[in-house]
Design a protein around this motif. Structure first.
Motif, PDB file in Angstrom:
ATOM      1  N   THR A 128       4.022 -15.463 -14.023  1.00  0.00           N
ATOM      2  CA  THR A 128       3.794 -14.615 -12.846  1.00  0.00           C
ATOM      3  C   THR A 128       4.114 -15.415 -11.582  1.00  0.00           C
ATOM      4  N   SER A 129       4.208 -14.699 -10.476  1.00  0.00           N
ATOM      5  CA  SER A 129       4.325 -15.342  -9.174  1.00  0.00           C
ATOM      6  C   SER A 129       3.252 -14.766  -8.264  1.00  0.00           C
ATOM      7  N   LYS A 130       2.642 -15.619  -7.470  1.00  0.00           N
ATOM      8  CA  LYS A 130       1.604 -15.155  -6.539  1.00  0.00           C
ATOM      9  C   LYS A 130       2.130 -15.258  -5.117  1.00  0.00           C
ATOM     10  N   ALA A 131       1.924 -14.197  -4.343  1.00  0.00           N
ATOM     11  CA  ALA A 131       2.406 -14.148  -2.966  1.00  0.00           C
ATOM     12  C   ALA A 131       1.331 -14.648  -2.010  1.00  0.00           C
ATOM     13  N   HIS A 132       1.692 -15.621  -1.189  1.00  0.00           N
ATOM     14  CA  HIS A 132       0.791 -16.185  -0.182  1.00  0.00           C
ATOM     15  C   HIS A 132       1.332 -15.878   1.209  1.00  0.00           C
ATOM     16  N   ILE A 133       0.399 -15.688   2.146  1.00  0.00           N
ATOM     17  CA  ILE A 133       0.808 -15.397   3.523  1.00  0.00           C
ATOM     18  C   ILE A 133       1.426 -16.629   4.171  1.00  0.00           C
ATOM     19  N   LYS A 134       0.867 -17.792   3.878  1.00  0.00           N
ATOM     20  CA  LYS A 134       1.367 -19.038   4.471  1.00  0.00           C
ATOM     21  C   LYS A 134       1.995 -19.915   3.402  1.00  0.00           C
ATOM     22  N   GLU A 135       2.874 -20.785   3.837  1.00  0.00           N
ATOM     23  CA  GLU A 135       3.548 -21.689   2.912  1.00  0.00           C
ATOM     24  C   GLU A 135       2.547 -22.646   2.281  1.00  0.00           C
ATOM     25  N   ILE A 136       2.670 -22.815   0.977  1.00  0.00           N
ATOM     26  CA  ILE A 136       1.832 -23.784   0.257  1.00  0.00           C
ATOM     27  C   ILE A 136       2.776 -24.667  -0.580  1.00  0.00           C
ATOM     28  N   PRO A 137       2.292 -25.784  -1.083  1.00  0.00           N
ATOM     29  CA  PRO A 137       3.157 -26.652  -1.883  1.00  0.00           C
ATOM     30  C   PRO A 137       3.816 -25.907  -3.053  1.00  0.00           C
ATOM     31  N   GLU A 138       5.092 -26.182  -3.239  1.00  0.00           N
ATOM     32  CA  GLU A 138       5.897 -25.612  -4.334  1.00  0.00           C
ATOM     33  C   GLU A 138       6.116 -24.108  -4.212  1.00  0.00           C
ATOM     34  N   SER A 139       5.884 -23.550  -3.030  1.00  0.00           N
ATOM     35  CA  SER A 139       6.149 -22.121  -2.841  1.00  0.00           C
ATOM     36  C   SER A 139       7.542 -21.918  -2.245  1.00  0.00           C
ATOM     37  N   LYS A 140       8.070 -20.714  -2.423  1.00  0.00           N
ATOM     38  CA  LYS A 140       9.389 -20.368  -1.884  1.00  0.00           C
ATOM     39  C   LYS A 140       9.273 -19.108  -1.041  1.00  0.00           C
ATOM     40  N   ALA A 172       5.391  -9.001  -7.060  1.00  0.00           N
ATOM     41  CA  ALA A 172       4.348  -9.822  -6.434  1.00  0.00           C
ATOM     42  C   ALA A 172       4.098  -9.418  -4.984  1.00  0.00           C
ATOM     43  N   GLN A 173       5.164  -9.134  -4.245  1.00  0.00           N
ATOM     44  CA  GLN A 173       4.980  -8.794  -2.822  1.00  0.00           C
ATOM     45  C   GLN A 173       4.317  -7.430  -2.651  1.00  0.00           C
ATOM     46  N   LEU A 174       4.682  -6.447  -3.465  1.00  0.00           N
ATOM     47  CA  LEU A 174       4.026  -5.146  -3.354  1.00  0.00           C
ATOM     48  C   LEU A 174       2.559  -5.239  -3.787  1.00  0.00           C
ATOM     49  N   ALA A 175       2.282  -6.031  -4.816  1.00  0.00           N
ATOM     50  CA  ALA A 175       0.888  -6.222  -5.236  1.00  0.00           C
ATOM     51  C   ALA A 175       0.077  -6.865  -4.117  1.00  0.00           C
ATOM     52  N   ALA A 176       0.715  -7.765  -3.360  1.00  0.00           N
ATOM     53  CA  ALA A 176       0.021  -8.478  -2.284  1.00  0.00           C
ATOM     54  C   ALA A 176      -0.413  -7.561  -1.145  1.00  0.00           C
ATOM     55  N   ILE A 177       0.278  -6.405  -0.990  1.00  0.00           N
ATOM     56  CA  ILE A 177      -0.141  -5.463   0.063  1.00  0.00           C
ATOM     57  C   ILE A 177      -0.945  -4.302  -0.540  1.00  0.00           C
ATOM     58  N   GLY A 178      -1.431  -4.496  -1.774  1.00  0.00           N
ATOM     59  CA  GLY A 178      -2.292  -3.494  -2.401  1.00  0.00           C
ATOM     60  C   GLY A 178      -1.545  -2.354  -3.060  1.00  0.00           C
ATOM     61  N   CYS A 179      -0.269  -2.575  -3.380  1.00  0.00           N
ATOM     62  CA  CYS A 179       0.560  -1.513  -3.954  1.00  0.00           C
ATOM     63  C   CYS A 179       1.263  -1.954  -5.240  1.00  0.00           C
ATOM     64  N   PRO A 180       0.497  -2.314  -6.284  1.00  0.00           N
ATOM     65  CA  PRO A 180       1.178  -2.692  -7.534  1.00  0.00           C
ATOM     66  C   PRO A 180       2.016  -1.531  -8.066  1.00  0.00           C
ATOM     67  N   ILE A 181       3.097  -1.871  -8.729  1.00  0.00           N
ATOM     68  CA  ILE A 181       4.027  -0.870  -9.257  1.00  0.00           C
ATOM     69  C   ILE A 181       3.420  -0.169 -10.468  1.00  0.00           C
ATOM     70  N   LYS A 182       3.683   1.132 -10.580  1.00  0.00           N
ATOM     71  CA  LYS A 182       3.138   1.922 -11.686  1.00  0.00           C
ATOM     72  C   LYS A 182       3.479   1.270 -13.030  1.00  0.00           C
ATOM     73  N   GLY A 183       2.455   1.045 -13.837  1.00  0.00           N
ATOM     74  CA  GLY A 183       2.615   0.473 -15.167  1.00  0.00           C
ATOM     75  C   GLY A 183       2.568  -1.045 -15.214  1.00  0.00           C
ATOM     76  N   ASP A 184       2.520  -1.693 -14.049  1.00  0.00           N
ATOM     77  CA  ASP A 184       2.621  -3.160 -14.017  1.00  0.00           C
ATOM     78  C   ASP A 184       1.251  -3.821 -14.122  1.00  0.00           C
ATOM     79  N   LEU A 185       0.737  -3.892 -15.352  1.00  0.00           N
ATOM     80  CA  LEU A 185      -0.579  -4.497 -15.596  1.00  0.00           C
ATOM     81  C   LEU A 185      -0.639  -5.935 -15.110  1.00  0.00           C
ATOM     82  N   LYS A 186       0.471  -6.653 -15.237  1.00  0.00           N
ATOM     83  CA  LYS A 186       0.526  -8.074 -14.872  1.00  0.00           C
ATOM     84  C   LYS A 186       0.218  -8.286 -13.393  1.00  0.00           C
ATOM     85  N   TYR A 187       0.518  -7.270 -12.578  1.00  0.00           N
ATOM     86  CA  TYR A 187       0.291  -7.397 -11.138  1.00  0.00           C
ATOM     87  C   TYR A 187      -0.743  -6.408 -10.610  1.00  0.00           C
ATOM     88  N   GLY A 188      -1.639  -5.974 -11.493  1.00  0.00           N
ATOM     89  CA  GLY A 188      -2.812  -5.260 -11.002  1.00  0.00           C
ATOM     90  C   GLY A 188      -2.833  -3.760 -11.122  1.00  0.00           C
TER      91      GLY A 188
END
Length: 231
Positions: A128-140, A172-188
């Motif tokens: 998985t990938s986790k979306a952060h608002i600010k840059e953290i180590p090893e993030s892109k 990951a980005q849609l999940a981060a704004i509270g909008c996981p994609i339909k059927g995407d258990l991995k992202y909520g």
């Protein structure tokens, strides 16, 4: 956007084909390239199609240019020659393509249209990938634009234009704004789709043909399910 299907054979939907490239509409569950599951990849199915259609002896050359996640659907480009593969790899690596996706989400996004910028950190262990608002180590850094294109009975259909190509970026980005994609258990999302897929579709791709240099605009029809057919 005009959808064009030039051929359908044994569940292989071909959107464009010439001497140098072949573009197909990937189905839910297809893997683009072989992996540890041992399941037959889409690349092998396309090779078999080419071998049969053109009566090619020996091994068929087919280059994998990019991939789509297994539960997603839509446009996948393959190279039929090494020359095309080299040039397509450069196009995709340099972001000289326009990728448009459609997604269906349950929750209405905070805005009808917006640019999302996050910093994604990949977790190899659980893929998985986790979306952060600010840059953290090893993030892109990851950037996309979205807009609501249709309000459905219980869902919202979004059109997404990617500016970067990160691992699971849209999911990951849609999940981060509270909008996981339909059927995407991995992202909520709260439940899976019956076919094990998610409602994320690589809808349109615009790029310069690696040999002829003409601009190609390819549009992939959405899967034939009730929700996609309402979009």
């Amino acid at each position: 956007m005009a959808e064009k299907i030039i051929s359908t054979k044994e569940n292989l939907q071909i959107l464009h084909e010439d001497n140098h490239i072949i573009v197909v509409n990937k189905r839910v569950g297809d893997i683009v390239q072989g992996d540890k599951t041992g399941d037959k990849p889409l690349s092998e199915v396309v090779k078999e199609y080419i071998k049969e259609k053109y009566n090619k002896p020996g091994e068929v050359f087919l280059g994998v240019v990019h991939r789509l996640d297994r539960p997603t659907t839509g446009i996948v480009v393959f190279a039929r020659t090494s020359k095309a593969l080299t040039r397509l790899n450069e196009l995709f690596a340099n972001r000289e393509t326009q990728k448009t996706y459609w997604a269906v989400v349950k929750n209405k996004p905070p805005k009808d249209a917006d640019n999302l910028v996050h910093f994604l950190k990949r977790n190899e262990k659980n893929n998985t990938s986790k979306a952060h608002i600010k840059e953290i180590p090893e993030s892109k850094k990851a950037s996309l634009d979205y807009k609501i294109i249709k309000t459905l009975d219980n869902y919202f259909a979004l059109e997404i234009n990617l500016h970067t190509g990160r691992h699971h970026q849209i999911r990951a980005q849609l999940a981060a704004i509270g909008c996981p994609i339909k059927g995407d258990l991995k992202y909520g999302f709260d439940r899976s789709n019956p076919d094990g897929g998610i409602h994320l579709h690589a809808r349109k791709l615009v790029f310069i043909h690696p040999v002829s240099k003409e601009t190609l605009e390819i549009v992939a029809p959405t899967p034939k399910d009730v929700i996609w057919m309402a979009v």
